[in-house]
Design a protein around this motif. Structure first.
Motif, short mmCIF file in Angstrom:
data_model
loop_
_atom_site.label_atom_id
_atom_site.label_comp_id
_atom_site.label_asym_id
_atom_site.label_seq_id
_atom_site.Cartn_x
_atom_site.Cartn_y
_atom_site.Cartn_z
N LYS A 40 0.01 11.67 0.25
CA LYS A 40 0.52 10.85 0.13
C LYS A 40 1.82 10.36 1.31
CE LYS A 40 5.06 11.58 -2.26
NZ LYS A 40 5.66 11.36 -3.76
N TRP A 41 2.22 11.49 1.68
CA TRP A 41 3.61 11.55 3.22
C TRP A 41 2.04 11.26 4.33
CZ3 TRP A 41 7.60 9.19 1.63
CH2 TRP A 41 8.16 9.86 0.62
N VAL A 42 1.23 11.93 4.01
CA VAL A 42 0.49 12.02 5.44
C VAL A 42 -0.13 10.32 5.18
CG1 VAL A 42 -1.35 12.93 6.57
CG2 VAL A 42 -0.66 13.92 5.13
N LEU A 43 -0.35 9.47 4.01
CA LEU A 43 -0.52 8.65 4.33
C LEU A 43 0.32 7.43 4.27
CD1 LEU A 43 -3.17 8.24 0.82
CD2 LEU A 43 -3.98 8.45 3.35
N VAL A 44 1.29 7.24 4.23
CA VAL A 44 2.20 7.03 4.48
C VAL A 44 3.00 6.62 6.21
CG1 VAL A 44 4.66 6.25 4.74
CG2 VAL A 44 3.39 6.92 2.74
N ALA A 45 2.55 7.54 6.57
CA ALA A 45 2.70 8.23 8.00
C ALA A 45 2.00 7.48 8.41
CB ALA A 45 3.02 10.09 8.19
N ALA A 46 -0.28 8.12 8.53
CA ALA A 46 -0.67 6.76 8.60
C ALA A 46 -0.63 5.07 8.47
CB ALA A 46 -2.06 7.31 8.07
N ILE A 47 -0.35 4.54 7.81
CA ILE A 47 0.12 3.19 7.60
C ILE A 47 1.44 3.29 8.49
CG2 ILE A 47 1.07 1.66 6.64
CD1 ILE A 47 -0.78 2.92 3.78
N VAL A 48 2.68 3.57 9.19
CA VAL A 48 3.74 3.21 9.87
C VAL A 48 3.33 3.31 10.67
CG1 VAL A 48 5.37 3.88 10.55
CG2 VAL A 48 5.02 4.21 8.01
N VAL A 49 2.60 4.58 11.75
CA VAL A 49 1.58 4.57 12.83
C VAL A 49 0.73 3.51 13.08
CG1 VAL A 49 0.36 6.36 14.91
CG2 VAL A 49 1.84 7.04 12.50
N GLY A 50 -0.05 3.19 12.59
CA GLY A 50 -1.37 2.73 12.76
C GLY A 50 -0.75 0.99 12.65
N LEU A 51 0.49 0.19 11.74
CA LEU A 51 1.73 -0.56 12.62
C LEU A 51 2.09 -0.73 13.54
CD1 LEU A 51 3.10 -1.41 9.44
CD2 LEU A 51 1.58 -3.00 10.31
N ALA A 52 2.81 0.31 13.97
CA ALA A 52 3.49 0.67 15.26
C ALA A 52 2.06 0.22 16.23
CB ALA A 52 3.65 1.70 15.11
N ALA A 62 0.85 -1.38 -0.35
CA ALA A 62 -0.08 -0.26 -0.05
C ALA A 62 0.91 1.24 -0.24
CB ALA A 62 -0.43 0.07 1.56
N MET A 63 1.28 1.23 0.65
CA MET A 63 3.06 2.29 0.85
C MET A 63 3.59 2.65 -0.92
SD MET A 63 4.96 2.69 4.56
CE MET A 63 5.27 1.38 4.29
N ILE A 64 4.15 1.53 -1.33
CA ILE A 64 4.39 2.00 -2.59
C ILE A 64 3.64 1.88 -3.73
CG2 ILE A 64 5.51 0.44 -4.24
CD1 ILE A 64 7.04 -1.92 -2.65
N VAL A 65 1.76 1.45 -3.70
CA VAL A 65 1.66 2.12 -4.76
C VAL A 65 1.14 3.80 -4.56
CG1 VAL A 65 -1.15 2.24 -4.85
CG2 VAL A 65 0.22 -0.25 -5.03
N ILE A 66 0.75 4.03 -2.32
CA ILE A 66 0.50 5.72 -2.43
C ILE A 66 1.65 6.48 -2.97
CG2 ILE A 66 0.39 6.73 -0.29
CD1 ILE A 66 -1.41 4.78 0.90
N VAL A 67 2.65 5.96 -2.73
CA VAL A 67 4.17 6.76 -2.65
C VAL A 67 3.78 7.26 -4.80
CG1 VAL A 67 6.58 6.85 -2.74
CG2 VAL A 67 5.61 6.15 -1.34
N LYS A 68 3.87 5.84 -5.29
CA LYS A 68 3.83 6.09 -6.75
C LYS A 68 2.67 6.63 -7.67
CE LYS A 68 6.94 3.61 -7.66
NZ LYS A 68 8.54 4.03 -8.27
N LEU A 69 1.41 6.59 -6.86
CA LEU A 69 0.12 6.88 -8.13
C LEU A 69 0.14 8.24 -6.72
CD1 LEU A 69 -1.87 4.60 -7.88
CD2 LEU A 69 -0.30 4.65 -9.76
N VAL A 70 0.47 9.07 -5.81
CA VAL A 70 -0.45 10.50 -4.94
C VAL A 70 1.20 11.23 -5.50
CG1 VAL A 70 -1.32 10.62 -3.60
CG2 VAL A 70 -1.62 8.98 -3.63
N LYS A 71 0.76 12.39 -5.62
CA LYS A 71 1.82 13.00 -6.49
C LYS A 71 1.71 14.07 -4.98
CE LYS A 71 3.66 10.73 -9.53
NZ LYS A 71 4.48 9.92 -9.29
N THR A 72 1.33 14.16 -4.54
CA THR A 72 0.97 15.93 -3.40
C THR A 72 1.44 14.88 -1.98
OG1 THR A 72 -1.20 15.15 -2.70
CG2 THR A 72 -0.84 15.89 -4.77
N LEU A 73 1.70 16.24 -1.27
CA LEU A 73 1.42 16.20 -0.32
C LEU A 73 1.02 14.75 1.04
CD1 LEU A 73 3.14 17.58 2.62
CD2 LEU A 73 1.37 18.83 3.10
#
Length: 144
Positions: free
Chosen positions: A38-50, A25-36
């Motif tokens: 994407k980093w909010v979504l990636v951070a949310a996934i990382v925090v959710g896993l933690a 999911a993080m790889i897809v978000i980084v490749k497809l989303v071109k705005t800020l």
């Protein structure tokens, strides 16, 4: 949150599929989303896993049982102060109910256990011994 390496290793072994899905999911978000975003979504996934990895279901059950037993102990302790005001009622179906300001006990005579409701929280199958038995006996004697 537990930062023990062994706990994280066990989490990775037990939930590897969730980790793989999160990485994809993080790889897809980084490749497809071109705005800020994407980093909010990636951070949310990382925090959710933690957060998910830091607390296991057993930890949550343990906390729940500690809270439940503490509340039951508080209910039993409050029985002594409320015994004088308690009302004993023998129901038509053969069961009895003891009510006071904060407590409601209901059970079947000679069953050895009662259902205790304390401030809206119900504890099914509390043994009828010690302070609980004294509370029921005092309420029954006061109502006669």
């Amino acid at each position: 949150m537990n930062l023990d390496f062994e706990a994280w290793k066990q989490f990775a072994i037990d939930h590897w599929i969730i980790i793989v899905v999160a990485i994809v999911a993080m790889i897809v978000i980084v490749k497809l989303v071109k705005t800020l975003t994407k980093w909010v979504l990636v951070a949310a996934i990382v925090v959710g896993l933690a957060v998910y990895g830091g607390y296991s279901i057993n930890d949550l059950k343990e906390v729940g049982s500690k809270v439940s037993s503490a509340l039951l102990n508080e209910a039993i302790a409050s029985m002594a102060g409320e015994a004088a005001d308690a009302k004993y009622t023998l129901n038509e179906d053969g069961t009895y109910t003891v009510t006071s300001n904060n407590l409601t006990l209901s059970g079947v005579p000679n069953s050895g256990e009662v259902k205790v409701t304390y401030r809206g929280v119900t504890f099914p199958a509390v043994p009828l011994e010690g302070a609980v038995r004294e509370f029921v006996v005092q309420a029954r004697e006061a109502s006669q």
